[in-house]
Design a protein around this motif. Structure first.
Motif, short mmCIF file in Angstrom:
data_model
loop_
_atom_site.label_atom_id
_atom_site.label_comp_id
_atom_site.label_asym_id
_atom_site.label_seq_id
_atom_site.Cartn_x
_atom_site.Cartn_y
_atom_site.Cartn_z
N PHE A 38 106.94 -26.33 -68.86
CA PHE A 38 106.09 -26.39 -70.38
C PHE A 38 106.49 -25.34 -71.16
O PHE A 38 106.00 -25.41 -72.30
CB PHE A 38 104.48 -26.09 -69.89
N LYS A 40 105.65 -22.61 -71.35
CA LYS A 40 104.81 -21.33 -71.65
C LYS A 40 103.90 -21.14 -70.45
O LYS A 40 104.04 -21.91 -69.24
CB LYS A 40 103.70 -21.97 -72.48
N THR A 48 94.83 -27.21 -69.17
CA THR A 48 95.60 -27.23 -70.42
C THR A 48 96.34 -28.46 -70.66
O THR A 48 97.11 -28.87 -69.49
CB THR A 48 96.39 -26.09 -70.31
N LEU A 50 99.08 -30.80 -71.85
CA LEU A 50 100.52 -30.17 -72.31
C LEU A 50 101.32 -31.61 -72.18
O LEU A 50 101.39 -32.44 -71.58
CB LEU A 50 101.26 -29.38 -71.16
N GLN A 62 101.61 -37.11 -71.10
CA GLN A 62 100.64 -36.06 -71.33
C GLN A 62 100.04 -35.69 -70.21
O GLN A 62 99.44 -36.47 -69.42
CB GLN A 62 99.44 -36.42 -72.42
#
Length: 454
Positions: A38, A40, A48, A50, A62
């Motif tokens: 990701f 991150k 979350t 992503l 997604q």
């Protein structure tokens, strides 16, 4: 099953299309993989949303990502859960992308039960709780669900561990006496050993009875309907099932193969098998069906032997042959069907048989209660914990050693060594239930029966 230290990945949801599919990854340190997936980092325990992309940067899906940091996770390792849309091909694409990016850390597809095995090895759950996870997934009734949930919460393990602790304290007293014989302590009287052994025996009997009930909830009862042709076996199956499961005609020998239907009687799972009528026949197809009837009898928990007025049942010879064929622990229940055709009704049926009419429903409720009684059901679901044959075997063996312990305790200090050995053996068998003392090969066999994603 070989215990592996590498990170593992699996689809944790059932095969097929669904709104949501979950992929689970477990390993020692997943921060690098998360960064690669990701670009991150993730906050622990925070969902979350992503975008997951392929190696060309094109979107795959997604996903909702949740990161659990060791040791505060199911397995005791770092866990990453990806909630995707539940298409089978989509989930495979997500799996492939994770495996591509996880190659450097040795990410591999999990073996059956490997997530639960790691939870067990990392002391997040004991073995009985691990088995309860599989039992919760496979539960056949609401009562089985609740029983498995109690076991998963540790209720069964607590009862076992309490008994192990009591036996441990007895062993300490016995073996310390063996180490210091010069004290000449009248151990058995002063330590109230006989009374404490009797209390252990009582608690073990309660645990054994509960385990028997739990095994019934988990596995259900294999109930086989047996008898000559045209006595109403298929009609009784339909009545018990509440629907037309089997074809019913006035022609003898209509049923030529086993018909199995799973039902519940007061929440207890029953696997009812309607069989071909037992008789001499030259019909090759019917003969094969009769052969399968005998096979069903050999694996039954309860055989319901049906007869009916004005139906040739070969006298008592057929009943005798059935009695000789049933397994040692199998119960047998004699039922007279079609009592609505008898001039005296149910009063005309033999005293040792349950009188019913599958056609009108007369006597069927009484039959259901007798079925539950014959299979050993205690009549209540409250507090029952789902258990397995393995658990029951361990408890029964422990009970045998406790019984021998009582015999040696009655002999006084002269049998303390034998008493200590029997207590040790009883403790070992109980310890196998929760996995305190368990051979590695048995451990592998248990977890290999789990789902891939568990």
């Amino acid at each position: 099953m070989v215990t592996r230290k590498i990170p593992i990945i699996a689809i944790a949801t059932a095969p097929g299309k669904a709104g949501v599919g979950i992929i689970r990854i477990s390993g020692q340190n997943l921060t690098g993989l998360i960064q690669a997936l990701f670009e991150k980092n993730l906050q622990p325990r925070q969902a979350t949303l992503l975008a997951l992309r392929d190696k060309l940067g094109q979107p795959i899906d997604q996903v909702l990502a949740i990161y659990f940091v060791a040791p505060a996770s199911f397995t005791g390792e770092d866990i990453l859960e990806l909630q995707c849309h539940g298409g089978p091909h989509l989930l495979e694409l997500v799996m492939q992308r994770c495996l591509e990016l996880g190659k450097d850390i040795g990410l591999e597809i999990a073996e059956p039960g490997e997530f639960s095995l790691r939870a067990y090895l990392n002391n997040k759950i004991d073995l009985a709780q691990a088995e309860a996870i599989a039992d919760l997934i496979d539960a056949q009734s609401e009562a089985a669900v609740r029983g498995a949930a109690r076991s998963l919460q540790g209720n069964f393990s607590d009862d076992v561990n309490d008994l192990v602790e009591e036996i441990t304290q007895l062993r300490i007293l016995v073996e310390s006496t063996l180490d210091f014989p010069e004290e000449e302590i009248e151990f058995l009287e002063n330590a109230l050993a006989r009374e404490r052994l009797s209390a252990v025996k009582t608690k073990l009997l309660t645990l054994q009875n509960g385990a028997r009930q739990g095994k019934i909830l988990r596995d259900g009862i294999q109930l086989v309907l047996v008898g000559p042709p045209n006595v109403g076996k298929s009609s009784l199956l339909n009545t018990l099932a509440g629907e037309e499961v089997a074809i019913v005609t006035a022609i003898a020998g209509t049923t030529r193969d086993r018909i199995k239907e799973s039902i519940q009687i007061e929440g207890v799972p029953m696997h009812v098998i309607d069989t071909a009528g037992l008789r001499q026949t030259s019909d090759e197809v019917e003969a094969k069906g009769i052969e399968r009837t005998w096979e069903a009898i050999h694996s039954a928990d309860l055989v319901v032997f049906l007869s009916a007025p004005n139906v040739d049942s070969e006298g008592n010879d057929l009943k005798k042959r059935v009695l000789e064929a049933v397994p040692p622990k199998c119960a047998i229940l004699e039922v007279v069907n079609k009592v609505d055709l008898l001039e005296g009704g149910a009063n005309s049926a033999p005293k040792d048989a349950i009188a019913i009419s599958a056609k009108t429903g007369q006597g069927v409720d009484a039959l259901k209660q007798e079925i539950l009684k014959r299979v050993g059901w205690g009549g209540t679901q409250e507090g029952v914990i789902v258990s397995r044959r393995r658990h029951l075997d361990c408890i029964e063996k422990a009970a045998e050693h406790i019984a021998r312990s009582e015999q040696f305790a009655a002999n006084g200090n002269n049998s303390l060594e034998l008493l200590a050995e029997e207590l040790s053996l009883a403790q070992n068998h109980l310890g196998q239930i929760t996995g305190r003392l368990l051979p590695d090969d048995l451990l592998g066999m248990i977890f290999s029966q789990f789902c891939i994603g568990k």
